[in-house]
Design a protein around this motif. Structure first.
Motif, PDB file in Angstrom:
ATOM      1  N   ASP A  64       0.869  -1.259   0.042  1.00 44.53           N
ATOM      2  CA  ASP A  64      -0.035  -0.006  -0.039  1.00 44.53           C
ATOM      3  C   ASP A  64       0.939   0.956   0.141  1.00 44.53           C
ATOM      4  OD1 ASP A  64      -2.633  -0.409   0.010  1.00 44.53           O
ATOM      5  OD2 ASP A  64      -2.943  -1.066   1.857  1.00 44.53           O
ATOM      6  N   ASN A  79       0.665   3.097  -3.617  1.00 42.40           N
ATOM      7  CA  ASN A  79       0.072   4.008  -3.685  1.00 42.40           C
ATOM      8  C   ASN A  79       0.450   5.394  -3.727  1.00 42.40           C
ATOM      9  OD1 ASN A  79      -2.471   2.785  -3.816  1.00 42.40           O
ATOM     10  ND2 ASN A  79      -2.328   2.619  -1.156  1.00 42.40           N
ATOM     11  N   PHE A 136       1.036   1.179  -9.135  1.00 46.81           N
ATOM     12  CA  PHE A 136      -0.211   0.499  -9.324  1.00 46.81           C
ATOM     13  C   PHE A 136      -0.225   0.019 -10.733  1.00 46.81           C
ATOM     14  CE2 PHE A 136      -4.590   0.595 -10.950  1.00 46.81           C
ATOM     15  CZ  PHE A 136      -4.977  -0.262 -10.276  1.00 46.81           C
ATOM     16  N   ARG A 166      -6.374   7.397 -12.550  1.00 47.10           N
ATOM     17  CA  ARG A 166      -5.094   7.262 -11.911  1.00 47.10           C
ATOM     18  C   ARG A 166      -4.484   8.778 -12.029  1.00 47.10           C
ATOM     19  NH1 ARG A 166      -2.962   4.409  -7.740  1.00 47.10           N
ATOM     20  NH2 ARG A 166      -0.785   4.452  -8.004  1.00 47.10           N
TER      21      ARG A 166
END
Length: 593
Positions: A394, A398, A444, A461
């Protein structure tokens, strides 16, 4: 084991093995099963279940369901094998045909463990479970005890993080399918490595999400889409499906535990919530199997009740991720203070999270604009119930470019962070490649087959990071195969001296934690932490041991209560003169008083 025969329906592990097919479709007027290319009418049964016996069908048979007048066949919501992807038919899979070799495996409890978070799709260039097996001895040699696999359940496309899964119990075919997972677990157990699986039960991905076509599996909304129906009409069957799914992973794939994604997104108002029920079922299964099984929750609530026993009114989880220590470490090491990191710029954030788990423990969170969390009772709750980490999927993924801390920080600072995590009273977790300060990004990425969906994800995104000041051309295209390829671990980095130093030090720290009982002691009320006036020196107190970290660039003299002896230092030897230890800049030392 859970008995869902009434009213929840049959155990899903026997789907189609003897030509018997069952599916829950309470609102359908007619249901057919298409097995081995032929359609068969299903008969309605109690509680919305439909049944049919198909002579000649069995393991290896492809099947799908047709609801009412819809001519499009749909995969089984309880599918165990999707060899043609999430839009294709399901295949009957016989768990009993795999020949296990781990009969002497008695499991590993999570307390005292070292967890390694691993993404199969980028752990090797091949991106398969079979290819990952080759590197299991490296993890055992490092001192890892538990491998936590990121989600493996089937999702649309070839490559992705796994959090867009739509069939909870089918192993993603590009990773190798169900038997490849069994072979991986079998091989891991031979190396004395337990295997945990990250499961996503709070939402479905955007492509191939046919489950709601069958029944009221979802109601309401979460940040990621429809919310699981755990307390509305029909929720008995939904809960039964979740419990079956979890127990199937543990029993038939010999997994040693599950990491439950974002349990705070599970809206559940029933008198007995799902998670305590799941905890009880898993405890019963562990007793039957004669080996420990762990449930690890990801929760954004900072609620210590998550890991309290059911008897004490808790959810009964064995452990939970704790982001607060990560955030405090990130700010202390990198100096970044934007977004939610701003709350952790307080010099007390790091010593607090090292000893009391949560920084937000009934205190104001500027990021949320409200009071957040509750304090942990450090006299009763052991530290091993909280996972501590310097990085995770994460916190790297991110970021706009998926850049790791190793891209920005020198090895010495990374090792200071590692020393604090690995010498903490918590259960340490390492994100793959961190152990040698991998510089490969982990952005990602996805590979949806629908062009419109792919473009929507791409635009979303870029829009997300444009709000943070990023130019569109600086945000990697998540749909470009090169984005996934950039995330593949480069093990050649380990030949570089800086990377080799980090790897040696990680091994030494893990070995030290195993050797010194004071470092694995989970009693939070016996752990202390101090920072210097400038916040650049950190001292972690673990019994008679002291972990001394100098985050500054200049040498620092740290005065102790007694004359120490050195046990481990990250850069050569620390200078000891009486009660004072001189720690070079950006380095750590572990000493004994």
């Amino acid at each position: 084991m859970t008995d869902h025969t009434a009213p929840y329906g049959p155990r899903s592990s026997g789907l189609g093995l003897h030509g018997d097919f069952s599916v829950w479709a309470p609102d359908a007027h007619s249901v057919h099963v298409r097995a081995d290319g032929r359609d068969h009418t299903m008969a309605p049964g109690p509680h919305g279940w439909w049944h049919a016996r198909v002579p000649g069908a069995g393991p290896g048979s492809d099947y799908a369901y047709l609801l009412d007048d819809d001519p499009v066949p749909l995969p089984d919501p309880r599918s165990r094998h999707q060899p043609r992807g999430v839009h294709g038919p399901s295949r009957v899979h016989d768990h009993g045909r795999y020949e296990w070799t781990d009969r002497t495996w008695t499991g590993r409890p999570l307390p005292g463990g070292i967890v390694y978070e691993l993404h199969v799709g980028t752990f090797t260039a091949e991106g398969t479970l079979t290819a990952a097996i080759e590197h299991l001895p490296d993890l055992a040699d490092l001192g890892i005890t538990h491998i936590q696999l990121m989600p493996l359940n089937a999702f649309d496309g070839t490559h992705g993080w796994g959090y867009d899964g739509v069939l909870w119990s089918a192993v993603h075919q590009p990773y190798g399918g169900p038997d490849a997972l069994k072979a991986f677990v079998d091989a891991a157990h031979a190396q004395e490595l337990a295997v945990l699986l990250d499961v996503v039960l709070n939402h479905l991905g955007p492509s191939g999400a046919y489950m709601p076509r069958f029944g009221p599996y979802f109601r309401g909304e979460t940040d990621w889409g429809p919310s699981l129906n755990l307390d509305g009409p029909g929720s008995d069957h939904v809960r039964g499906h979740v419990l079956d799914c979890a127990l199937d992973w543990l029993e038939h794939h010999h997994l040693d535990g599950l990491r439950l994604d974002a349990v705070h997104a599970l809206s559940d108002t029933r008198a007995v919530p799902l998670l305590p029920r799941l905890s009880a079922e898993v405890e019963a299964l562990a007793t039957h199997l004669g080996r420990p099984l762990s449930l690890i929750a990801e929760s954004d609530r900072n609620d210590p009740a998550t890991v309290l026993p059911r008897e004490a009114g808790g959810l009964g989880m064995n452990a939970q991720w704790s982001d607060d220590l990560h955030h405090a470490l990130h700010v202390a090491l990198s100096g970044e203070k934007h977004g939610y990191y701003a709350d952790f710029a307080d010099p007390e954030a790091l010593p607090t999270t090292l000893t009391r788990v949560f920084w937000h423990a009934g205190t104001h969170s500027s990021f949320r604009g409200r009071t957040h969390g509750a304090p942990v009772d450090t006299t009763r709750t052991p530290g091993h119930r909280f996972l501590a980490y310097l990085s995770s999927h994460d916190q790297i993924g991110n970021r706009a470019r998926g850049d790791r801390m190793a891209r920005h920080l020198p090895p010495g600072l990374l090792l200071c962070g590692a020393a604090l995590v690995l010498c903490s009273p918590y259960t340490p977790m390492i994100f793959m490649g961190e152990e040698w300060a991998a510089r490969t990004p982990w952005p990602f990425f996805a590979s949806f087959t629908d062009p419109d969906l792919a473009e929507g994800v791409r635009r979303g995104r870029r829009h997300e990071f444009a709000a943070l000041g990023w130019r569109a051309e600086d945000v990697p295209d998540p749909m470009d195969p090169a984005t996934r390829d950039s995330a593949i671990l480069d093990r050649g980095e380990r030949d570089n001296e800086d990377h080799a130093l980090v790897l040696r030090t990680y091994r030494s720290l893990i070995a030290l934690r195993r050797r010194e009982p004071e470092l694995s002691d989970p009693r939070l009320d016996r752990c202390g932490a101090l920072t210097g006036d400038d916040g650049r020196t950190v001292v972690l107190l673990r019994g008679r041991l002291r972990v001394l970290c100098n985050l500054g660039t200049e040498n620092a003299g740290i005065e102790l209560d007694a004359a120490p002896t050195e046990i481990l230092a990250s850069h050569g030897r620390a200078g000891i003169s009486g009660n004072t230890v001189r720690v070079p800049g950006q380095s750590f030392a572990v000493v004994r008083l």
